[in-house]
Scaffold this motif. Structure first.
Motif: not given
Length: 478
Positions: A217-227, A233-237, A400-404
């Motif tokens: 629903g509407i929470y998909v908009l928050g997902y973009v902001k969070d990503m 993401n910014q530091l390691f991807s 332990w960790i992955d690409t997410r």
């Protein structure tokens, strides 16, 4: 346009697609996010719902996680389930073919003749092919180009295609998180373009409403902001980092970018305000992050076609006196079929030294060995690119960790880097996590492999060309 012109266009389009399809079928499968998306698609198909928490790692198990690209994951899984690797590569080839056929049509619409259109389409494909990984973004390429096509036709007075935008919006929001790009393109067209702005505004409003036809629903908009704001993401991807001139695709991209400015200056055809706005905005995005480069290439090839249209008409696309439609169509069909001989499985039957379908970041043999040794104590620490493959093929051993990247806090990524680079505290860091078993990449962790070989606490149990497996042993190695 009569059949003679159609057959000539088809022939030149097929020449471009011969190159593109061959490349799409030869580029190896790089794990990145593909395998955990395959697991997600399997989970969605089996449960009938989209997971809301992490179950793939043991370090973040139970943590909330937003699986926005669930539909892409489901398509990947259904494709793999139906035809394995062969159908998966076929799917990529089809998506690439549709994308660049639409792009070729847009380049023709911008004024380029069929020969120039094919040359520019090949250039665009080569420069952007590093973005053809098996990831949800792949499915958005034809949607993005189709959006450009609809808006280009709108500026020329054709508004019927606008009513496809809500459908594209609904698909986009369930396939990939880049769906705001549709509205950015639409807003630029509304402000700077020439067309029926009332009809475009209505289409964009309806498209905005169809965004909410998704499981979140509407929470998909928050997902973009969070990503966009996730620190990991910014530091390691790598894909979120600025574009650098490394690799032949990047060489092509930067050369093209350098040539574009003088081309725009000397061309008799001047770019419109809308074209400059698209160029500047998407160019800024491309330089901001590697993940945005392909969107800019789609924009740039269309603009380049319009700037070179007069040159192409004068030197490349002179009128043909004698055309042979039957021969053109036959040759085009043959050119379109030839690349499919390169499908994994088929190419090995006639090409003894055919390249591998998987790259070396897929630990296939090491994982098969580990499957036969369930008695080895965990938990498992692995190269993060390996983890995507392990999530799907070895679900009994959470990672332990992955690409997410956004799932894991920066502190965990810092610890991962310290362990992978064999920092002075690497053994203590593994002890803190109670790690008893590791699967390392020869290319990714050479320092850690050497450090473990020298350690009395770690014993090598398996090795192949790409991977090494160690277990912890306080009693020494046999």
């Amino acid at each position: 346009m009569n059949i003679r012109n159609h057959s000539y266009d088809l022939l030149w389009l097929s020449i471009a697609l011969l190159v593109l399809l061959s490349l799409a079928l030869l580029l190896p499968l790089s794990p990145q996010d593909y395998w955990w998306y395959l697991r997600l698609g399997q989970d969605v198909a089996q449960s009938g719902s989209v997971p809301t928490i992490d179950t793939y790692s043991f370090t973040q198990a139970g943590a909330s996680f937003f699986y926005q690209s669930w539909l892409a994951a489901l398509v990947f899984w259904k494709t793999y389930q139906a035809g394995g690797l062969v159908l998966t590569f076929f799917l990529r080839a089809v998506v690439v073919a549709v994308t660049y056929t639409l792009l070729w049509s847009l380049v023709r619409n911008a004024g380029a003749g069929p020969r120039l259109a094919s040359l520019l389409t090949i250039l665009a494909a080569l420069a952007g092919s590093s973005n053809w990984s098996f990831r949800p973004q792949l499915f958005i390429y034809p949607i993005f180009v189709l959006t450009l096509f609809i808006l280009a036709k709108w500026t020329q007075g054709e508004k019927h295609g606008l009513w496809l935008l809500p459908v594209l919006s609904m698909l986009w929001v369930n396939l990939h998180g880049s769906f705001p790009l549709l509205f950015i393109l639409g807003a630029f067209a509304f402000i700077f373009g020439k067309g029926d702005k009332k009809q475009l505004a209505i289409a964009l409003v309806v498209s905005a409403l169809t965004l909410f036809i998704n499981p979140h629903g509407i929470y998909v908009l928050g997902y973009v902001k969070d990503m966009l704001s996730a620190p990991s993401n910014q530091l390691f991807s790598v894909e979120w980092m600025p574009m650098v001139n490394r690799g032949w695709q990047a060489n092509l991209f930067f050369f093209w970018l350098l040539v574009f400015a003088p081309l725009a200056a000397i061309s008799p055809r001047k770019l419109t305000s809308l074209e400059w706005v698209n160029f500047i905005f998407f160019g800024w995005l491309a330089l901001l992050g590697i993940r945005y480069v392909i969107w800019f290439i789609f924009i740039m090839v269309i603009l380049t076609a319009s700037l070179l249209a007069e040159f192409g008409a004068r030197y490349l696309d002179k009128p043909i006196e004698k055309e042979k439609p039957v021969i053109n169509i036959f040759a085009a069909c043959l050119l379109l079929l030839i690349p499919f001989l390169l499908l994994p499985g088929f190419r090995n039957s006639w090409w003894p030294d055919a390249p591998r379908a998987y790259d070396n970041a897929n630990p296939i043999e090491a994982t098969e060995w580990l499957m036969t040794h369930p008695e080895l104590d965990g938990p498992l620490w692995s190269d993060f690119s390996y983890s995507s493959y392990l999530i799907f093929t070895l679900p009994s051993r959470p990672v332990w960790i992955d690409t997410r990247f956004e799932l894991y806090p920066p502190e965990q990524w810092e610890k991962y880097i310290a362990i992978a680079n064999a920092s002075p505290q690497w053994e203590n860091l593994l002890d803190e996590e109670s790690i008893q078993l590791v699967m390392l990449s020869a290319a990714g962790e050479p320092l850690l492999i050497n450090a473990m070989k020298d350690s009395r606490q770690w014993c090598e149990k398996y090795r192949d060309e790409d991977s090494v497996i160690f277990i912890k042993s306080t009693g020494g190695c046999p």
